[in-house]
Design an enzyme around this catalytic site. Structure first.
Site, PDB file in Angstrom:
ATOM      1  N   ILE A   1       0.816  -1.418  -0.062  1.00 43.96           N
ATOM      2  CA  ILE A   1       0.011  -0.144   0.024  1.00 43.96           C
ATOM      3  C   ILE A   1       1.035   1.111   0.082  1.00 43.96           C
ATOM      4  CG2 ILE A   1      -1.927   1.059   1.167  1.00 43.96           C
ATOM      5  CD1 ILE A   1      -2.611  -1.666   2.369  1.00 43.96           C
TER       6      ILE A   1
ATOM      7  N   ASN B   1      10.252  -6.766   4.083  1.00 43.50           N
ATOM      8  CA  ASN B   1       8.763  -7.491   3.459  1.00 43.50           C
ATOM      9  C   ASN B   1       8.849  -6.752   1.921  1.00 43.50           C
ATOM     10  OD1 ASN B   1       7.018  -9.123   3.211  1.00 43.50           O
ATOM     11  ND2 ASN B   1       5.538  -7.686   4.022  1.00 43.50           N
TER      12      ASN B   1
ATOM     13  N   SER C   1      -6.702  -0.878  10.590  1.00 46.23           N
ATOM     14  CA  SER C   1      -7.289  -2.013   9.825  1.00 46.23           C
ATOM     15  C   SER C   1      -8.882  -2.254  10.244  1.00 46.23           C
ATOM     16  CB  SER C   1      -6.570  -3.283   9.848  1.00 46.23           C
ATOM     17  OG  SER C   1      -7.196  -4.353   9.711  1.00 46.23           O
TER      18      SER C   1
ATOM     19  N   TYR D   1      -1.304  -9.125  15.475  1.00 46.40           N
ATOM     20  CA  TYR D   1      -1.362  -8.339  14.559  1.00 46.40           C
ATOM     21  C   TYR D   1      -2.616  -7.139  14.751  1.00 46.40           C
ATOM     22  CZ  TYR D   1      -2.594  -5.879  10.256  1.00 46.40           C
ATOM     23  OH  TYR D   1      -3.224  -4.989   9.600  1.00 46.40           O
TER      24      TYR D   1
ATOM     25  N   LYS E   1      -2.740  -2.902  16.065  1.00 48.30           N
ATOM     26  CA  LYS E   1      -3.652  -1.968  15.300  1.00 48.30           C
ATOM     27  C   LYS E   1      -4.312  -1.217  16.419  1.00 48.30           C
ATOM     28  CE  LYS E   1      -1.760  -2.472  11.423  1.00 48.30           C
ATOM     29  NZ  LYS E   1      -0.623  -1.191  10.776  1.00 48.30           N
TER      30      LYS E   1
ATOM     31  N   TYR F   1      -8.353   0.137   6.986  1.00 44.54           N
ATOM     32  CA  TYR F   1      -8.733  -0.321   5.552  1.00 44.54           C
ATOM     33  C   TYR F   1      -9.387  -1.952   5.718  1.00 44.54           C
ATOM     34  CZ  TYR F   1      -3.688   1.607   5.261  1.00 44.54           C
ATOM     35  OH  TYR F   1      -2.778   2.359   5.096  1.00 44.54           O
TER      36      TYR F   1
ATOM     37  N   ARG G   1     -11.006 -21.643   8.223  1.00 47.34           N
ATOM     38  CA  ARG G   1      -9.879 -21.093   8.775  1.00 47.34           C
ATOM     39  C   ARG G   1      -9.860 -20.623  10.290  1.00 47.34           C
ATOM     40  NH1 ARG G   1      -6.278 -16.752   5.709  1.00 47.34           N
ATOM     41  NH2 ARG G   1      -7.944 -15.458   6.070  1.00 47.34           N
TER      42      ARG G   1
HETATM   43  C1  WQD Z   1     -10.157 -13.263   2.622  1.00 55.66           C
HETATM   44  C2  WQD Z   1     -11.028 -14.112   2.657  1.00 55.66           C
HETATM   45  C3  WQD Z   1     -10.531 -16.153   3.798  1.00 55.66           C
HETATM   46  C4  WQD Z   1      -7.054 -17.336   1.530  1.00 55.66           C
HETATM   47  C5  WQD Z   1      -6.561 -10.035   6.441  1.00 55.66           C
HETATM   48  C6  WQD Z   1      -6.239  -9.073   7.833  1.00 55.66           C
HETATM   49  C7  WQD Z   1      -6.430  -7.656   7.268  1.00 55.66           C
HETATM   50  C8  WQD Z   1      -5.718  -7.462   6.017  1.00 55.66           C
HETATM   51  C9  WQD Z   1      -6.105  -8.366   5.072  1.00 55.66           C
HETATM   52  C10 WQD Z   1      -3.444  -6.822   6.684  1.00 55.66           C
HETATM   53  C11 WQD Z   1     -11.107 -14.817   4.107  1.00 55.66           C
HETATM   54  C12 WQD Z   1     -10.491 -16.532   2.427  1.00 55.66           C
HETATM   55  C13 WQD Z   1      -8.193 -16.669   2.116  1.00 55.66           C
HETATM   56  C14 WQD Z   1      -7.110 -18.575   0.922  1.00 55.66           C
HETATM   57  C15 WQD Z   1      -9.499 -18.526   1.235  1.00 55.66           C
HETATM   58  N1  WQD Z   1      -4.148  -7.802   6.581  1.00 55.66           N
HETATM   59  N2  WQD Z   1      -9.345 -17.302   2.064  1.00 55.66           N
HETATM   60  N3  WQD Z   1      -8.302 -18.987   0.823  1.00 55.66           N
HETATM   61  O1  WQD Z   1      -8.289 -12.414   6.642  1.00 55.66           O
HETATM   62  O2  WQD Z   1     -10.064 -11.001   5.718  1.00 55.66           O
HETATM   63  O3  WQD Z   1      -8.116 -10.062   6.500  1.00 55.66           O
HETATM   64  O4  WQD Z   1      -5.744  -9.836   5.374  1.00 55.66           O
HETATM   65  O5  WQD Z   1      -3.525  -5.471   6.953  1.00 55.66           O
HETATM   66  O6  WQD Z   1      -5.939  -6.961   8.538  1.00 55.66           O
HETATM   67  O7  WQD Z   1      -7.208  -9.507   8.929  1.00 55.66           O
HETATM   68  O8  WQD Z   1      -7.884 -11.489   4.375  1.00 55.66           O
HETATM   69  O9  WQD Z   1      -7.369 -12.559   2.075  1.00 55.66           O
HETATM   70  O10 WQD Z   1      -6.597 -13.666   4.188  1.00 55.66           O
HETATM   71  O11 WQD Z   1      -9.086 -13.677   3.515  1.00 55.66           O
HETATM   72  O12 WQD Z   1     -10.717 -19.096   1.361  1.00 55.66           O
HETATM   73  O13 WQD Z   1      -6.264 -19.151   0.549  1.00 55.66           O
HETATM   74  O14 WQD Z   1     -10.565 -15.237   1.661  1.00 55.66           O
HETATM   75  O15 WQD Z   1     -11.086 -17.402   4.541  1.00 55.66           O
HETATM   76  O16 WQD Z   1     -12.812 -15.309   4.099  1.00 55.66           O
HETATM   77  P1  WQD Z   1      -8.583 -11.198   5.712  1.00 55.66           P
HETATM   78  P2  WQD Z   1      -7.518 -12.679   3.505  1.00 55.66           P
END
Ligand code: WQD
Length: 339
Positions: A12, A35, A125, A150, A154, A178, A296
């Site tokens: 970002i 990273n 977040s 994490y 925040k 976000y 998950r």
């Molecule tokens: C999105 C959806 C998963 C991977 C996190 C942090 C947030 C920000 C973004 C940092 C969920 C599903 C995911 C996969 C899947 N991070 N999924 N298979 O968990 O909503 O947010 O990342 O700033 O703060 O909390 O994002 O992309 O991991 O998951 O089904 O291989 O996709 O279960 O429903 P998330 P995500």
């Protein structure tokens, strides 16, 4: 005007540097490259034709932060991205997250509070809400006990800023919460750098489509949602970057109503995992190999933003769609794999 962007070579951060330069700001970047890679600096320069000033610096080293500000004390504002951000990793390595995300913020604020201009944009977040009781989620939704270290960093970060603003009326700050940032720059010069196995959905989708991953696992298909999969608010990273410039200008022009404000940044639209897959298949023309598996740990069922405050108070709203984001993510994946 000089703007310091910490973590400015990140996903970002790099897109925000581009929009800051497009808006005419002089940008200074510090990043510890833990990273990210220095090639991102070339990507930014290829887009804007202006190379930002860059210094490799680890914000965990207090003395290095102090000496940086001794040289750079004419900064008009800071946008603070530098932090670790992998939810799963934070569960296994909490002290790495507390040391980096909290100490770095404290050291930056200590130096900022000595400057003439004290304008601060904080990368927060929607994780702070946990599973909100009411959807869509407004800024007044209660902050719930964090589901991960994490997310806790925040929440703590916002409290540190709020407490500092309370005793220092020269400091003005905006926390931007976000929702789910996705996509890449339309030029394919910058995007989400895939380091290791992707935790997030969209990089896993594009790596599966390009043949790097065998199959996408969809985490859970029996949630109480229309198609049984989790719902999120996927926001194009370019829209998100533009929000940071608007928030910064709000502080520079002293339009803020208090010296600590919070805005949710999302599209206001919820999309399920299967919606995301459908969008990807439509824009790429590729059939995605996926399988619905167990849930998950730690996932919330549904989260999407109530955007009235961002739209009417901040004066920002998203312009790009889920399809636009998927299209840019897919073009980025193809570009980086073509090397
Ligand atoms: C999105 C959806 C998963 C991977 C996190 C942090 C947030 C920000 C973004 C940092 C969920 C599903 C995911 C996969 C899947 N991070 N999924 N298979 O968990 O909503 O947010 O990342 O700033 O703060 O909390 O994002 O992309 O991991 O998951 O089904 O291989 O996709 O279960 O429903 P998330 P995500």
């Amino acid at each position: 005007m000089k703007i310091l962007v910490t973590g400015g070579l990140g996903f970002i951060g790099s897109h925000t540097v581009v929009e800051l330069q497009n808006a005419g700001f002089e940008v200074l970047i510090i990043d510890n490259l833990e990273n990210s890679t220095i090639e991102v600096l070339d990507g930014i320069t290829n887009i804007t034709k202006v190379r930002p000033h860059f210094q490799k610096l680890d914000l965990r080293v207090k003395e290095d932060v102090k000496s940086y500000f001794k040289t750079h004390n004419d900064i008009a504002g800071i946008i603070h991205f530098a932090a670790n951000k992998a939810v799963g990793e934070s569960v296994n390595e909490p002290l790495k997250y507390y040391e980096n995300n909290i100490n770095s913020l404290v050291y930056i604020l200590q130096e900022l509070c000595k400057l003439n201009h004290q304008n601060f944009i904080f990368s927060s977040s929607c994780t702070v809400y946990g599973q909100a009781d009411t959807l869509p989620i407004t800024e007044n939704a209660p902050v719930k006990p964090a589901e991960s270290p994490y997310g806790n960093t925040k929440q703590i970060g916002e409290e540190i800023i709020r407490d500092t603003c309370r005793i220092n009326d020269k400091l003005s700050s905006i926390a931007l919460r976000y929702f789910n940032p996705i996509g890449a720059h339309p030029t394919t010069e910058i995007g989400e750098l895939p380091i290791g196995v992707p935790q997030n959905l969209v990089p896993f989708i594009t790596q599966t489509a390009i043949g790097m991953r065998e199959q996408l696992s969809v985490f859970g298909g029996n949630y109480a949602t229309p198609d049984g999969t989790c719902i999120r608010d996927y926001i194009h990273v370019v829209d998100l970057a533009k929000a940071h410039v608007i928030a910064l200008q709000r502080l520079l022009e002293q339009k803020n109503k208090s010296n600590f404000e919070v805005f949710n940044l999302g599209t206001g639209k919820g999309s399920s995992v299967l919606d995301a897959i459908t969008s990807f298949e439509k824009v790429s023309g590729k059939k995605l190999n996926y399988q619905i598996v167990d849930r998950r740990e730690g996932d919330v069922v549904s989260a999407y933003a109530e955007t009235t405050s961002a739209n009417t108070v901040l004066g920002w709203k998203t312009e790009l769609t889920l399809d636009d984001a998927m299209d840019s993510a897919w073009k980025w994946e193809q570009k980086i794999r073509a090397k």
